[in-house]
Design an enzyme around this catalytic site. Structure first.
Site, PDB file in Angstrom:
ATOM      1  CE  LYS A  63      -3.692  -1.987   2.930  1.00 43.93           C
ATOM      2  NZ  LYS A  63      -4.860  -1.859   2.049  1.00 43.93           N
ATOM      3  NE  ARG A 100     -10.805 -10.235  -1.404  1.00 42.64           N
ATOM      4  CZ  ARG A 100     -11.204  -9.289  -2.249  1.00 42.64           C
ATOM      5  NH1 ARG A 100     -11.617  -9.624  -3.465  1.00 42.64           N
ATOM      6  NH2 ARG A 100     -11.210  -8.026  -1.897  1.00 42.64           N
TER       7      ARG A 100
END
Length: 463
Positions: free
Chosen positions: A239, A313
């Protein structure tokens, strides 16, 4: 953690100062009317006016609520009031419990790292007849979730989450099992291991499972599942600085699952309960999983990694599969899963995903009843093809043509959700981006009260 002032709400008190609810245009009398006029107090929503005593101290206050009282607006009162005991005037009996809850929710302060002592808190005298223990349990659960989210990752790693889970389990006589590090491979949690293996040994990944009432086969089974990424660098798909700044909150789903699980056990709802948390750090090292890797999963489906920043996920895939092995009647999962959810609905309105109409209507009704909002989003089948992979069973980053990142993430989870009972996924933000009285910038409990109300309504405790 999350200790409340023992008398933040009390029925046994003397000397409480009056806090009068005033609607817009309401007529005041005597010196109050003169003082209100001099201070331009008209009862507009959010106005707060202190009433001075003859000795110069504050002897009471007026609080404006506009056309009508929204009891949840009282959440903003405590930080604005002088410390000490107050009592509400002008609140209807059927609003008293919500008003007390709102006031207490507004007393949350995260001051663990402050060197100066905390100021004296405002406290509230409440009328007899309220279920005060229940109100305080809900407030404490929200405070636990918020404090876990607010705590920096250095002090809220996988081990600390395990410790909190252990304390919760021991307090209710529940069982606790923890699978850590390389043992995850032996226990068939390959996706959890892959995401967390780059962290240091002290912050090794783990699956935490609480079981309560599991010997009661006559009771329905509720599974609560939480994403516990204690810090998310994004992995090798790192990020940017702005995106990484608040990633201590990426374990917000785990915090919510644990806090809700504690509530269910404290209230002794007539259910069997399983709480499952995958606690990992998505770190960067020579052992980090890579874009292009193919991961195994507990369900047996292979997953192509398109983006290591879509790691939540992956760990949920394994623990949702584990939840399904218990054959639950209801499964609720909580995750700070996608930025796309914020783009769709903003930070204050979490998306709800479920393909079960009864569960959807029940959760939405509960959310409206307790003013803890949820918004149902579609599990649109047309986007399932965006998860297709040429070389694996599924991919973790959806194809760009589908665009709806929160929807495709939920569709990914649906592939691993239990096949028994009903399943719902809450893509929460768990954060207040703007600070205001009662809602300080930082950790926030979202959907927790709604889900608790739903479970309490569906499985009411014996009275």
């Amino acid at each position: 953690m999350s200790a409340l002032h023992p008398d933040i709400l009390t029925t046994q008190a003397t000397g409480a100062r009056p806090l009068r609810i005033v609607t817009a245009g309401q007529t005041l009398a005597g010196s109050e009317a003169t003082w209100a006029a001099a201070n331009d107090f008209t009862g507009k929503a959010g106005q707060l006016l202190m009433l001075p005593g003859t000795d110069g101290t504050v002897e009471g206050a007026l609080f404006g609520v506009g056309e009508r009282l929204d009891p949840m607006a009282l959440r903003g009162l405590s930080p604005r009031l002088p410390g000490g005991l107050w009592r509400l005037e002008g609140v209807a009996d059927d609003q008293a419990a919500t008003a007390a809850l709102a006031f207490a929710l507004g007393t949350y302060v995260f001051d663990r790292y402050k060197s100066r002592p905390a100021r004296e808190q405002a406290r509230l005298e409440v009328p007899d007849g309220l279920d005060l223990p229940e109100i305080l349990r809900i407030v404490a659960a929200c405070a636990l979730a918020r404090e876990m989210v607010d705590t920096p990752a250095a002090d809220m790693g996988p081990l600390q989450i395990e410790t909190i889970a252990r304390e919760i389990a021991e307090a209710s006589g529940a069982t606790l099992s923890v699978t850590t590090g390389e043992a995850l491979l032996e226990a068939n949690y390959p996706a959890v291991h892959a995401v967390g293996r780059a962290a240091t040994i002290e912050r090794a990944p783990r699956v935490i499972e609480i079981g309560w009432n599991l010997d009661r086969a006559d009771l329905p089974l509720v599974a609560l599942v939480g994403k516990g990424v204690v810090f998310d660098t994004g992995g090798l798909d790192i990020k940017g600085a702005a995106g990484m700044r608040n990633m201590k909150k990426d374990m917000g789903g785990a915090a919510h699952a644990l806090a809700l699980g504690r509530l269910v056990m404290q209230a002794e709802l007539p259910v069997r309960l399983v709480v499952l948390v995958a606690a990992v750090e998505n770190a960067i090292s020579a052992d980090a999983f890579r874009p292009g890797d193919i991961l195994n999963s507990r369900r047996g489906l292979t997953i192509e990694i398109g983006n290591t920043d879509a790691e939540g996920r992956l760990i949920l895939a394994d623990v949702l599969t584990r939840a399904g092995e218990h054959e639950p009647d209801v499964t609720l999962d909580f995750a700070t899963l996608t930025g796309a959810a914020r783009i769709a609905l903003g930070p204050e309105l979490p998306p709800l995903y479920t393909d079960d109409e009864a569960l959807a209507s029940g959760l939405l009704a509960a959310a409206a009843a307790v003013r803890d909002p949820l918004w149902r989003m579609p599990l649109w089948p047309g986007y399932r093809a965006a998860l297709d992979s040429e070389i694996a069973d599924v991919r973790n980053d959806s194809a760009a043509w589908a665009q709806g990142g929160s929807i495709t993430a939920a569709l990914f989870l649906q592939r691993f959700a239990p096949s028994t009972g009903a399943w719902a996924h809450m893509d929460i933000f768990a954060w207040n981006s703007r600070g205001r009285p009662g809602w300080p910038e930082g950790g926030e409990a979202q959907s927790l009260r709604a889900c608790y109300r739903y479970l309490s309504d569906r499985f009411p405790p014996a009275r």
